[in-house]
Write an enzyme that holds these catalytic residues in place. Sequence first.
Site, PDB file in Angstrom:
ATOM      1  N   GLY A 197       0.774  -1.242   0.000  1.00 46.48           N
ATOM      2  CA  GLY A 197       0.000   0.000   0.000  1.00 46.48           C
ATOM      3  C   GLY A 197       0.802   1.287   0.000  1.00 46.48           C
ATOM      4  N   GLU A 215       3.422   4.109   6.095  1.00 44.66           N
ATOM      5  CA  GLU A 215       2.170   3.355   5.897  1.00 44.66           C
ATOM      6  C   GLU A 215       1.264   4.097   4.930  1.00 44.66           C
ATOM      7  OE1 GLU A 215       0.291   0.878   6.172  1.00 44.66           O
ATOM      8  OE2 GLU A 215       0.292  -0.077   8.140  1.00 44.66           O
ATOM      9  N   ASP A 216       0.404   3.373   4.249  1.00 45.11           N
ATOM     10  CA  ASP A 216      -0.566   4.045   3.382  1.00 45.11           C
ATOM     11  C   ASP A 216      -1.688   4.666   4.210  1.00 45.11           C
ATOM     12  OD1 ASP A 216      -1.609   1.542   4.117  1.00 45.11           O
ATOM     13  OD2 ASP A 216      -2.248   0.990   2.105  1.00 45.11           O
ATOM     14  N   ASP A 219      -6.180   2.498   9.864  1.00 44.72           N
ATOM     15  CA  ASP A 219      -7.621   2.269  10.009  1.00 44.72           C
ATOM     16  C   ASP A 219      -7.882   1.849  11.460  1.00 44.72           C
ATOM     17  OD1 ASP A 219     -10.286   1.770   9.472  1.00 44.72           O
ATOM     18  OD2 ASP A 219      -9.932  -0.149   8.501  1.00 44.72           O
ATOM     19  N   LYS A 225      -7.659   7.353   9.530  1.00 45.50           N
ATOM     20  CA  LYS A 225      -9.095   7.304   9.835  1.00 45.50           C
ATOM     21  C   LYS A 225      -9.230   7.404  11.356  1.00 45.50           C
ATOM     22  CE  LYS A 225     -10.688   4.423   5.942  1.00 45.50           C
ATOM     23  NZ  LYS A 225     -11.177   3.097   5.525  1.00 45.50           N
ATOM     24  N   PHE A 274     -14.209   3.484   2.636  1.00 47.44           N
ATOM     25  CA  PHE A 274     -13.075   2.765   2.059  1.00 47.44           C
ATOM     26  C   PHE A 274     -12.501   3.595   0.913  1.00 47.44           C
ATOM     27  CE2 PHE A 274     -10.805  -0.594  -0.190  1.00 47.44           C
ATOM     28  CZ  PHE A 274     -10.253  -1.291   0.875  1.00 47.44           C
ATOM     29  N   ARG A 287      -4.420   0.229  -7.313  1.00 55.84           N
ATOM     30  CA  ARG A 287      -3.274   0.892  -6.666  1.00 55.84           C
ATOM     31  C   ARG A 287      -2.653   1.945  -7.580  1.00 55.84           C
ATOM     32  NH1 ARG A 287      -1.977  -2.130  -2.095  1.00 55.84           N
ATOM     33  NH2 ARG A 287      -2.183  -4.383  -2.256  1.00 55.84           N
TER      34      ARG A 287
HETATM   35  P1  IMP Z   1      -5.380  -1.393  10.174  1.00 56.43           P
HETATM   36  O1  IMP Z   1      -4.503  -2.468  10.701  1.00 56.43           O
HETATM   37  O2  IMP Z   1      -6.833  -1.674  10.388  1.00 56.43           O
HETATM   38  O3  IMP Z   1      -4.995   0.002  10.654  1.00 56.43           O
HETATM   39  O4  IMP Z   1      -5.274  -1.394   8.610  1.00 56.43           O
HETATM   40  C1  IMP Z   1      -4.142  -1.089   8.003  1.00 56.43           C
HETATM   41  C2  IMP Z   1      -4.070  -1.605   6.575  1.00 56.43           C
HETATM   42  O5  IMP Z   1      -5.357  -1.963   6.016  1.00 56.43           O
HETATM   43  C3  IMP Z   1      -3.547  -0.485   5.729  1.00 56.43           C
HETATM   44  O6  IMP Z   1      -2.155  -0.487   5.683  1.00 56.43           O
HETATM   45  C4  IMP Z   1      -4.195  -0.765   4.389  1.00 56.43           C
HETATM   46  O7  IMP Z   1      -3.382  -1.620   3.635  1.00 56.43           O
HETATM   47  C5  IMP Z   1      -5.499  -1.464   4.707  1.00 56.43           C
HETATM   48  N1  IMP Z   1      -6.630  -0.505   4.653  1.00 56.43           N
HETATM   49  C6  IMP Z   1      -7.303   0.052   5.685  1.00 56.43           C
HETATM   50  N2  IMP Z   1      -8.267   0.895   5.266  1.00 56.43           N
HETATM   51  C7  IMP Z   1      -8.195   0.878   3.924  1.00 56.43           C
HETATM   52  C8  IMP Z   1      -8.935   1.573   2.890  1.00 56.43           C
HETATM   53  O8  IMP Z   1      -9.846   2.389   3.113  1.00 56.43           O
HETATM   54  N3  IMP Z   1      -8.554   1.295   1.615  1.00 56.43           N
HETATM   55  C9  IMP Z   1      -7.549   0.429   1.300  1.00 56.43           C
HETATM   56  N4  IMP Z   1      -6.843  -0.228   2.226  1.00 56.43           N
HETATM   57  C10 IMP Z   1      -7.167  -0.007   3.527  1.00 56.43           C
HETATM   58 MG    MG Z   2      -3.899  -2.995   1.760  1.00 58.57          MG
END
Ligand code: IMP
Ligand code: MG
Length: 186
Positions: free
Chosen positions: A50, A104-105, A108, A136, A157, A170
């Site tokens: 990402g 990080e991208d 969430d 987020k 999303f 991507r």
């Molecule tokens: P987390 O562990 O829930 O914070 O999620 C982190 C990972 O989930 C990110 O590095 C993304 O790769 C993916 N992710 C979370 N939200 C989105 C979104 O809205 N679009 C695309 N990928 C997401």
């Molecule tokens: Mg991802």
Amino acid sequence: MQIVVEGRPMVARPLYSREQIENRVATLAAQINRESDAEACLTVLIVLHGAFLFAADLVRGLAMPTLIETIRLRSYHGTQSSGVIEAVTPLPADLKGKDVLIVEDIVDTGKSLAYLRQALEKAQVARVRVACLLDKPDAHDPALTPEYVGFSIGKNFVIGYGLDLDGKYRNLPYVAELVPQTNSPA
Ligand code: IMP
Ligand code: MG
């Protein structure tokens, strides 16, 4: 662009343009430069896939010497977090005593970041900071908010500029959010 998610037709609505992203990433790089030792080496840990575009643009704005490392994590299936973080590749070796910037991208639930921070602590790094393109804030504990955030967004999303939906989109040069398609006339 119409995208079907779990049988529901969605529209990818542009959220941040290529130019807005470019400007914001340059500002973030300048901030990191100001808050870092210009002579000391910074280890940039890119979370794949990402963050590949964000990291490529960000590191070109950094002024200090850098080491580029990558790690591949996986937690997502479709638009829902599975909640289980999987390191698909191992943590780079020899991180002990290093100044690390995780790139990080998006943050969430914050689970990926919590996982990585813990792994880096175990590896006895000297300092950890996090740069993410998107945050987020409504989806995680405020304590997990990264030091460097490109844009804070809502819960929708998002795709593009590295972010995927089941591996796709991507390559979009902008960030778009997926919203349910309405049948009202244009
Ligand atoms: P987390 O562990 O829930 O914070 O999620 C982190 C990972 O989930 C990110 O590095 C993304 O790769 C993916 N992710 C979370 N939200 C989105 C979104 O809205 N679009 C695309 N990928 C997401
Ligand atoms: Mg991802």
